[in-house]
Design a protein around this motif. Structure first.
Motif, PDB file in Angstrom:
ATOM      1  N   SER A 127       8.695   1.062   1.638  1.00 32.14           N
ATOM      2  CA  SER A 127       8.116   2.266   1.005  1.00 32.14           C
ATOM      3  C   SER A 127       9.082   3.443   1.076  1.00 32.14           C
ATOM      4  O   SER A 127       9.281   4.175   0.103  1.00 32.14           O
ATOM      5  CB  SER A 127       6.817   2.658   1.709  1.00 32.14           C
ATOM      6  N   ARG A 180      11.429   5.560  -2.011  1.00 33.50           N
ATOM      7  CA  ARG A 180      11.351   7.018  -2.203  1.00 33.50           C
ATOM      8  C   ARG A 180      12.720   7.658  -2.044  1.00 33.50           C
ATOM      9  O   ARG A 180      13.122   8.511  -2.851  1.00 33.50           O
ATOM     10  CB  ARG A 180      10.345   7.618  -1.216  1.00 33.50           C
ATOM     11  N   ASP A 223      -1.538  -3.550   3.480  1.00 38.40           N
ATOM     12  CA  ASP A 223      -0.465  -4.541   3.326  1.00 38.40           C
ATOM     13  C   ASP A 223      -0.470  -5.583   4.445  1.00 38.40           C
ATOM     14  O   ASP A 223       0.174  -6.630   4.326  1.00 38.40           O
ATOM     15  CB  ASP A 223       0.898  -3.844   3.290  1.00 38.40           C
ATOM     16  N   LYS A 254      -3.039  -6.871  -5.976  1.00 41.70           N
ATOM     17  CA  LYS A 254      -1.686  -6.803  -5.395  1.00 41.70           C
ATOM     18  C   LYS A 254      -0.816  -7.866  -6.085  1.00 41.70           C
ATOM     19  O   LYS A 254      -1.151  -8.356  -7.148  1.00 41.70           O
ATOM     20  CB  LYS A 254      -1.759  -7.021  -3.879  1.00 41.70           C
TER      21      LYS A 254
HETATM   22  C1  S3P Z   1       2.838   1.520  -1.280  1.00 44.29           C
HETATM   23  C2  S3P Z   1       1.491   1.772  -1.352  1.00 44.29           C
HETATM   24  C3  S3P Z   1       0.475   0.713  -1.298  1.00 44.29           C
HETATM   25  C4  S3P Z   1       1.055  -0.569  -0.733  1.00 44.29           C
HETATM   26  C5  S3P Z   1       2.366  -0.929  -1.363  1.00 44.29           C
HETATM   27  C6  S3P Z   1       3.380   0.172  -1.131  1.00 44.29           C
HETATM   28  C7  S3P Z   1       3.774   2.666  -1.334  1.00 44.29           C
HETATM   29  O1  S3P Z   1       0.018   0.456  -2.604  1.00 44.29           O
HETATM   30  O2  S3P Z   1       0.124  -1.618  -0.873  1.00 44.29           O
HETATM   31  O3  S3P Z   1       2.857  -2.132  -0.787  1.00 44.29           O
HETATM   32  O4  S3P Z   1       4.952   2.506  -0.973  1.00 44.29           O
HETATM   33  O5  S3P Z   1       3.329   3.759  -1.714  1.00 44.29           O
HETATM   34  P1  S3P Z   1      -1.115   1.367  -3.305  1.00 44.29           P
HETATM   35  O6  S3P Z   1      -0.574   2.699  -3.422  1.00 44.29           O
HETATM   36  O7  S3P Z   1      -1.379   0.721  -4.612  1.00 44.29           O
HETATM   37  O8  S3P Z   1      -2.291   1.309  -2.401  1.00 44.29           O
END
Ligand code: S3P
Length: 433
Positions: free
Chosen positions: A22, A26, A319, A346
């Motif tokens: 994540s 970003r 996750d 997902k």
């Molecule tokens: C993520 C947010 C989550 C997560 C994904 C990564 C992110 O998804 O399940 O693996 O990096 O912002 P959602 O925002 O759809 O809940």
């Protein structure tokens, strides 16, 4: 690729993990919009985060990469160029959803799509706010990739997120960089806050008050030197393996412990797991630390009592649910998972793919529309398992296979590389047979 998974007796070792997926996404996107150079260490080695860099390159951002070291020469907030071909987000929902926020603010039209799984994932959730801000977005059946994003001048909005989604929150905040004035997002439940933190670190004006996040458009972002903490969602598989196998002792160093991501540790500790946080420090707004996990002393006393995961906790560990389901089957009292309908959209329908693999291993499981009920004290039979092309399903059932009474086979095991290409090698390194 089919992989044989042999039973193991314990997990032992001291490891550090590739960078958080994540956070890498970003940093990869925002560094492209800065003035000056960003150096990012321990960038995620997964295919998803490589998709983000490939898209940024296609938008005209110079990026050099040497393993997990990434150097990005930012082109400034208004320096992206129209891509010559459709952008390819691969398997990555994060790439398509978060980058769409940036594409919405461009003076050109771009197309972005991905693989078969991504092409079935809902995008209306980002289209609605981005269209309110002034972009025009075309999608297959009005909801699915590929997306054609006609960017333009954006206006700030106040947006109440209908789903708890950090990706949607991020799409709006990133679009807010290009809107003049303050864009406001309110979330129904707290979701991971890496975007708010990263935006602030790169120099954007961001305010957070409870569940409301505000961003002012038009900042000048500055290049940064950053190190991505180890990925706690990847760590979850090793933590689980250690909690499942008697006599295990595992240290994970340099792990991301951001409170909006570390709920998995609170949850497991609350259920009785022996997990110690050895050290906690701050790095560019993110919490990092080392953790020590001890497995059960004997097979008769499972690490976890079990319990119920619901509401805000479900959103916080979304996750990690596949591996939590595996842990639930071995827990003393079993596990009930509720409020997890998001799992159905997902990389696979994870309620279905978890239940399918558990059943193959002879584990009793009840499927609900928004969750699972898994009785405790069950044992795992060796089985023919399948990732169905989903990285987290591959890794969760590779770990379940360690606890079976004989060798299992895991089909489509290579899917792990979407977030964690080193997974099997590292697992082998710390597994005692
Ligand atoms: C993520 C947010 C989550 C997560 C994904 C990564 C992110 O998804 O399940 O693996 O990096 O912002 P959602 O925002 O759809 O809940």
């Amino acid at each position: 690729m089919t992989r044989n998974i042999k039973p193991a007796t314990a997990i032992q070792g001291r490891i550090s993990l590739p960078g958080d997926k994540s956070i890498s996404h970003r940093y990869g996107m925002l560094a492209g919009l800065t003035e000056g150079i960003s150096t990012i260490r321990n960038y995620s080695t997964g295919a998803d985060c490589a998709s983000t860099l490939a898209c940024m390159r296609a938008l005209g951002v110079p990026i050099a990469r040497d393993g997990n070291l990434v150097v990005i020469d930012g082109v400034g907030l208004t320096g992206l160029r129209p891509p010559s071909r459709p952008l390819d987000a691969g398997n990555s929902g994060s790439t398509i959803r978060m980058l769409s926020g940036i594409l919405a603010g461009q003076s050109f039209t771009s197309e972005i799509g991905g693989d078969k799984s991504l092409s079935q994932r809902p995008m209306k959730r980002i289209m609605t706010p981005l269209e309110q801000m002034g972009a025009r977005i075309e999608a297959r059946d009005g909801n699915f990739p590929p997306l054609k994003i006609h960017g333009g001048e954006l206006r700030p909005i106040h947006y109440e997120l209908p789903v708890a989604s950090a990706q949607v929150k991020t799409a709006v905040l990133f679009a807010g960089l290009f809107a003049s004035g303050w864009t406001v997002v309110r979330e129904p439940l707290p979701t991971r806050d890496h975007s708010e933190i990263a935006l602030g670190e790169f120099g954007a004006y961001v305010e957070v008050e409870g569940t409301e996040i505000r961003i002012e458009g038009g900042p000048t972002l500055q290049g940064q030197e950053l190190t991505v903490p180890g990925d706690i969602s990847s760590a979850a598989f090793f933590i689980a393996a250690a909690l499942l196998l008697t006599g295990s002792e595992l240290v994970i160093e340099g792990l991301g412990l951001n409170p909006s991501r570390a709920s998995i540790l609170d949850l497991l500790r609350g259920m009785g797991a022996d997990i110690e946080i050895l050290d906690r420090r701050e790095d560019h707004g993110e919490t990092v630390g080392d953790i020590l996990i001890h497995g059960p002393e004997s097979a008769e006393h499972p690490s976890l009592q079990g319990g119920v995961i619901e509401g805000a906790m479900t959103a916080a560990v979304i996750d990690e649910i596949p591996i939590l389901a595996v842990l639930g089957a071995a827990s003393a009292d079993g596990l009930i998972i509720r409020d997890a309908a998001e799992l159905r959209v997902k990389e696979t329908d994870r309620i279905a793919t978890v239940a399918d693999n558990l059943s193959r291993m002879g584990v009793e499981v009840e499927v609900e529309p928004d969750g699972l009920r898994i009785p405790g004290r069950q044992s795992f039979r060796p089985a023919q398992l399948d990732s169905f092309g989903d990285h987290r399903i591959a890794m969760a059932f590779a770990v379940a296979g360690l606890c079976a009474a004989g060798e299992s086979e895991l089909n489509n095991a290579e899917a792990a590389a979407v977030s964690f290409p080193e997974f099997y090698d590292l697992l082998e390194e710390i597994t005692r047979s």
